[in-house]
Design a protein around this motif. Structure first.
Motif, PDB file in Angstrom:
ATOM      1  N   GLU A   1      73.527  53.572  90.544  1.00  0.00           N
ATOM      2  CA  GLU A   1      73.537  52.116  90.739  1.00  0.00           C
ATOM      3  C   GLU A   1      72.434  51.643  91.683  1.00  0.00           C
ATOM      4  N   ASP A   2      71.722  52.572  92.326  1.00  0.00           N
ATOM      5  CA  ASP A   2      70.629  52.203  93.223  1.00  0.00           C
ATOM      6  C   ASP A   2      69.264  52.265  92.543  1.00  0.00           C
ATOM      7  N   ILE A   3      69.240  52.585  91.261  1.00  0.00           N
ATOM      8  CA  ILE A   3      67.982  52.630  90.511  1.00  0.00           C
ATOM      9  C   ILE A   3      67.862  51.369  89.670  1.00  0.00           C
ATOM     10  N   ILE A   4      66.740  50.661  89.842  1.00  0.00           N
ATOM     11  CA  ILE A   4      66.451  49.459  89.059  1.00  0.00           C
ATOM     12  C   ILE A   4      65.246  49.766  88.183  1.00  0.00           C
ATOM     13  N   VAL A   5      65.443  49.718  86.879  1.00  0.00           N
ATOM     14  CA  VAL A   5      64.376  50.015  85.935  1.00  0.00           C
ATOM     15  C   VAL A   5      63.562  48.742  85.687  1.00  0.00           C
ATOM     16  N   LEU A   6      62.260  48.826  85.897  1.00  0.00           N
ATOM     17  CA  LEU A   6      61.354  47.721  85.594  1.00  0.00           C
ATOM     18  C   LEU A   6      60.614  48.065  84.314  1.00  0.00           C
ATOM     19  N   THR A   7      60.782  47.243  83.284  1.00  0.00           N
ATOM     20  CA  THR A   7      60.151  47.569  82.017  1.00  0.00           C
ATOM     21  C   THR A   7      59.754  46.307  81.274  1.00  0.00           C
ATOM     22  N   ASN A   8      58.888  46.482  80.302  1.00  0.00           N
ATOM     23  CA  ASN A   8      58.526  45.399  79.399  1.00  0.00           C
ATOM     24  C   ASN A   8      59.677  45.153  78.436  1.00  0.00           C
ATOM     25  N   LYS A   9      59.904  43.909  78.072  1.00  0.00           N
ATOM     26  CA  LYS A   9      61.032  43.591  77.186  1.00  0.00           C
ATOM     27  C   LYS A   9      60.949  44.327  75.861  1.00  0.00           C
ATOM     28  N   ASP A  10      59.742  44.682  75.427  1.00  0.00           N
ATOM     29  CA  ASP A  10      59.586  45.382  74.160  1.00  0.00           C
ATOM     30  C   ASP A  10      60.110  46.816  74.222  1.00  0.00           C
ATOM     31  N   TYR A  11      60.220  47.386  75.437  1.00  0.00           N
ATOM     32  CA  TYR A  11      60.679  48.773  75.588  1.00  0.00           C
ATOM     33  C   TYR A  11      62.157  48.862  75.961  1.00  0.00           C
ATOM     34  N   ARG A  12      62.849  47.733  76.006  1.00  0.00           N
ATOM     35  CA  ARG A  12      64.211  47.695  76.535  1.00  0.00           C
ATOM     36  C   ARG A  12      65.127  48.741  75.898  1.00  0.00           C
ATOM     37  N   PHE A  13      65.173  48.765  74.586  1.00  0.00           N
ATOM     38  CA  PHE A  13      66.140  49.628  73.917  1.00  0.00           C
ATOM     39  C   PHE A  13      65.720  51.091  73.978  1.00  0.00           C
ATOM     40  N   GLN A  14      64.411  51.359  73.940  1.00  0.00           N
ATOM     41  CA  GLN A  14      63.965  52.741  74.065  1.00  0.00           C
ATOM     42  C   GLN A  14      64.274  53.298  75.452  1.00  0.00           C
ATOM     43  N   VAL A  15      64.107  52.469  76.487  1.00  0.00           N
ATOM     44  CA  VAL A  15      64.467  52.890  77.844  1.00  0.00           C
ATOM     45  C   VAL A  15      65.954  53.212  77.924  1.00  0.00           C
ATOM     46  N   MET A  16      66.778  52.343  77.330  1.00  0.00           N
ATOM     47  CA  MET A  16      68.228  52.576  77.332  1.00  0.00           C
ATOM     48  C   MET A  16      68.565  53.899  76.642  1.00  0.00           C
ATOM     49  N   ASN A  17      67.888  54.172  75.529  1.00  0.00           N
ATOM     50  CA  ASN A  17      68.129  55.428  74.820  1.00  0.00           C
ATOM     51  C   ASN A  17      67.793  56.634  75.685  1.00  0.00           C
ATOM     52  N   GLU A  18      66.650  56.574  76.360  1.00  0.00           N
ATOM     53  CA  GLU A  18      66.199  57.715  77.158  1.00  0.00           C
ATOM     54  C   GLU A  18      67.096  57.957  78.370  1.00  0.00           C
ATOM     55  N   LEU A  19      67.669  56.898  78.934  1.00  0.00           N
ATOM     56  CA  LEU A  19      68.482  57.029  80.143  1.00  0.00           C
ATOM     57  C   LEU A  19      69.980  57.095  79.851  1.00  0.00           C
ATOM     58  N   GLU A  20      70.327  57.197  78.588  1.00  0.00           N
ATOM     59  CA  GLU A  20      71.737  57.213  78.192  1.00  0.00           C
ATOM     60  C   GLU A  20      72.494  58.335  78.888  1.00  0.00           C
ATOM     61  N   GLY A  21      73.655  57.996  79.426  1.00  0.00           N
ATOM     62  CA  GLY A  21      74.513  58.993  80.048  1.00  0.00           C
ATOM     63  C   GLY A  21      74.248  59.236  81.526  1.00  0.00           C
ATOM     64  N   LEU A  22      73.201  58.617  82.087  1.00  0.00           N
ATOM     65  CA  LEU A  22      72.875  58.835  83.501  1.00  0.00           C
ATOM     66  C   LEU A  22      73.544  57.819  84.417  1.00  0.00           C
ATOM     67  N   GLY A  23      74.137  56.782  83.865  1.00  0.00           N
ATOM     68  CA  GLY A  23      74.818  55.780  84.679  1.00  0.00           C
ATOM     69  C   GLY A  23      73.912  54.716  85.251  1.00  0.00           C
ATOM     70  N   ILE A  24      72.649  54.679  84.830  1.00  0.00           N
ATOM     71  CA  ILE A  24      71.702  53.675  85.330  1.00  0.00           C
ATOM     72  C   ILE A  24      71.871  52.400  84.513  1.00  0.00           C
ATOM     73  N   SER A  25      72.235  51.312  85.172  1.00  0.00           N
ATOM     74  CA  SER A  25      72.562  50.084  84.443  1.00  0.00           C
ATOM     75  C   SER A  25      71.689  48.891  84.802  1.00  0.00           C
ATOM     76  N   HIS A  26      70.992  48.927  85.936  1.00  0.00           N
ATOM     77  CA  HIS A  26      70.168  47.786  86.353  1.00  0.00           C
ATOM     78  C   HIS A  26      68.800  47.850  85.674  1.00  0.00           C
ATOM     79  N   ALA A  27      68.443  46.800  84.957  1.00  0.00           N
ATOM     80  CA  ALA A  27      67.143  46.728  84.293  1.00  0.00           C
ATOM     81  C   ALA A  27      66.556  45.338  84.477  1.00  0.00           C
ATOM     82  N   VAL A  28      65.297  45.295  84.869  1.00  0.00           N
ATOM     83  CA  VAL A  28      64.548  44.046  85.002  1.00  0.00           C
ATOM     84  C   VAL A  28      63.521  44.020  83.887  1.00  0.00           C
TER      85      VAL A  28
END
Length: 457
Positions: free
Chosen positions: A49-76
């Protein structure tokens, strides 16, 4: 302490594997992508919960796929790509206004596409970094150079401080080889790793001083900054703050580190065979030495090569002498100028529900392999310019065509006429694979009219 994980870069220097729509952080040179490797490394120091992912909106779903299962939920999500200074400022505003962090909160900024070994090295120095940042410093990690590298920026050491830290005399741009040799022999220079730490208050003050258009906007609120983000200048944090601030200190970070910024640097990272070759995929080498030979889609045979780079993908082959791979930028620029799709995306494109691979495309038709993840579903949609024919090759498909709903298993098919509302879903716990044949006067990906979509597109 919070971590701002930068995942929005385009990273085309490893073309043809990396593309503008599938950049370096998503590549795998082993079991895990560079992004997931980075996230797992950071989770040794902070909670998910202390990790904030900064990404381009075009990569949103690919980032979610790569981080699946790690519990990282904050995305900008950056509305547009604006380089690292505006991205970091937006992340800091998110922490202040959305997460309720104070100005004393330390932010650690990390790229998502670097190699670091051993993987626990960062966790061992994180408390020292956090302590120094709380004193009002901007902390950067510098890598002791091992060769006269011309592809990295450098940090010149100033006076020694406590706990192994140094004042930073200056940041320098990528040098020529003679200058790089001088830097190496002097013992006073480190490679700039692109990892930084500072408090929210410190970075707000320094951006307000050195880049007022960004710093002042940070004080208005997260939503206000998001709305005005596209108007901000595109500038790196190095240019905006690091090269101008008097509050920079550095910690020599004694690790193996690479930004994997070129095929030559990747060659240095990967394990080599008895002939000094790095091979991956269906590769056969004969009388070949000290070469990088990667195959993605077919048998690749290399005979009599020395100090070479050969990379094969579904739609392109790249060949160059080792030492010349920095010219990939020029290749991508030339392809972009020609309007070539090969500069933009891979034949395999990732979606929140899975992926598709274009197997063949010509005027009036396109053939795809579509993979739908367990429990996922495509949007309820229709096409105005094409019909589709689906054949299940693996798994079980729940198919909606107009008013009809059916379950299809391997070797069964469905026809979707042009203009008819339809949907494809996988309700099982196994992947679904289908072959999709599109026929029509236009088979572009933008010929989609959505009526329902669980992913909010």
């Amino acid at each position: 302490m919070k971590v701002l994980l930068l995942t929005g870069g385009f990273g085309t220097r490893l073309w043809p594997l990396s593309r503008r729509r599938f950049p370096k952080q998503f590549l795998r040179f082993g079991e895990l992508s560079l992004l997931r490797e980075t996230a797992q490394r950071l989770l040794q120091s902070v909670k998910p919960e202390d990790i904030i992912v900064l990404t381009n909106k075009d990569y949103r779903f690919q980032v979610m796929n790569e981080l699946e299962g790690l519990g990282i939920s904050h995305a900008v999500l950056e509305p547009v790509a604006k380089n690292t200074a505006p991205a970091i400022a937006l992340g800091a505003a998110y922490c202040r206004y959305i997460l309720g962090c104070s100005d004393e909160e330390v932010l650690f900024v990390s790229p998502s596409d670097h190699k670091i070994s051993p993987p626990d090295a960062l966790a061992k120095v994180m408390s020292s970094i956090e302590s120094m940042a709380r004193r009002g410093h901007i902390v950067t990690l510098g890598i002791p150079p091992t060769r006269p590298e011309t592809g990295y920026g450098y940090i010149e050491l100033g006076d020694a401080l406590e706990e192994g830290f140094y004042k930073v005399e200056r940041f320098t741009e990528k040098p020529d080889e003679a200058t790089a040799r001088e830097y190496l022999s002097s013992g006073r220079f480190l490679w700039n790793s692109g990892m930084f730490a500072f408090t929210i208050g410190t970075i707000t003050q320094e951006l307000s001083r050195h880049l007022p258009s960004v710093g002042e906007l940070m004080l208005k609120g997260y939503e206000e900054m998001l709305e005005a983000f596209s108007e901000l200048p595109s500038i790196s944090i190095d240019y905006a703050v690091m090269e101008r601030s008097s509050r920079i200190v550095t910690l020599p970070f004694e690790v193996y580190w690479s930004d994997v910024g070129s095929w030559d640097s990747l060659f240095e990272v990967l394990v080599k065979d008895q002939n000094g070759n790095v091979t991956q995929g269906d590769v056969l080498t004969l009388s070949t030495k000290n070469s990088l030979v990667l195959s993605k889609d077919r048998l690749l045979v290399a005979v009599g090569l020395k100090d070479s780079i050969v990379v094969e993908t579904e739609d392109a082959v790249f060949v160059a002498p080792r030492g010349e791979s920095q010219q990939v930028r020029e290749v991508v620029d030339a392809l972009t100028a020609q309007g070539r799709q090969e500069a933009e995306e891979n034949p395999t494109v990732f979606r929140p529900w899975g992926s598709y691979t274009v197997l063949k495309e010509s005027e009036g038709y396109k053939v795809k392999k579509v993979v739908v993840k367990p429990g996922e579903t495509l949007s309820l949609q229709r096409h105005r310019h094409r019909s589709e024919h689906w054949v299940v090759v693996k798994g079980e498909a729940l198919v909606t065509v107009g008013e009809d709903e059916m379950v299809l298993r391997p070797n069964q098919s469905a026809y979707v006429p042009k203009g008819v509302i339809h949907r494809l879903a996988n309700t099982t716990d196994e992947p679904l694979e289908i072959i999709e044949v599109q026929v029509g006067d236009y088979v572009g990906e933008d010929d989609i009219e959505r009526f329902e979509d669980r992913y909010g597109r």
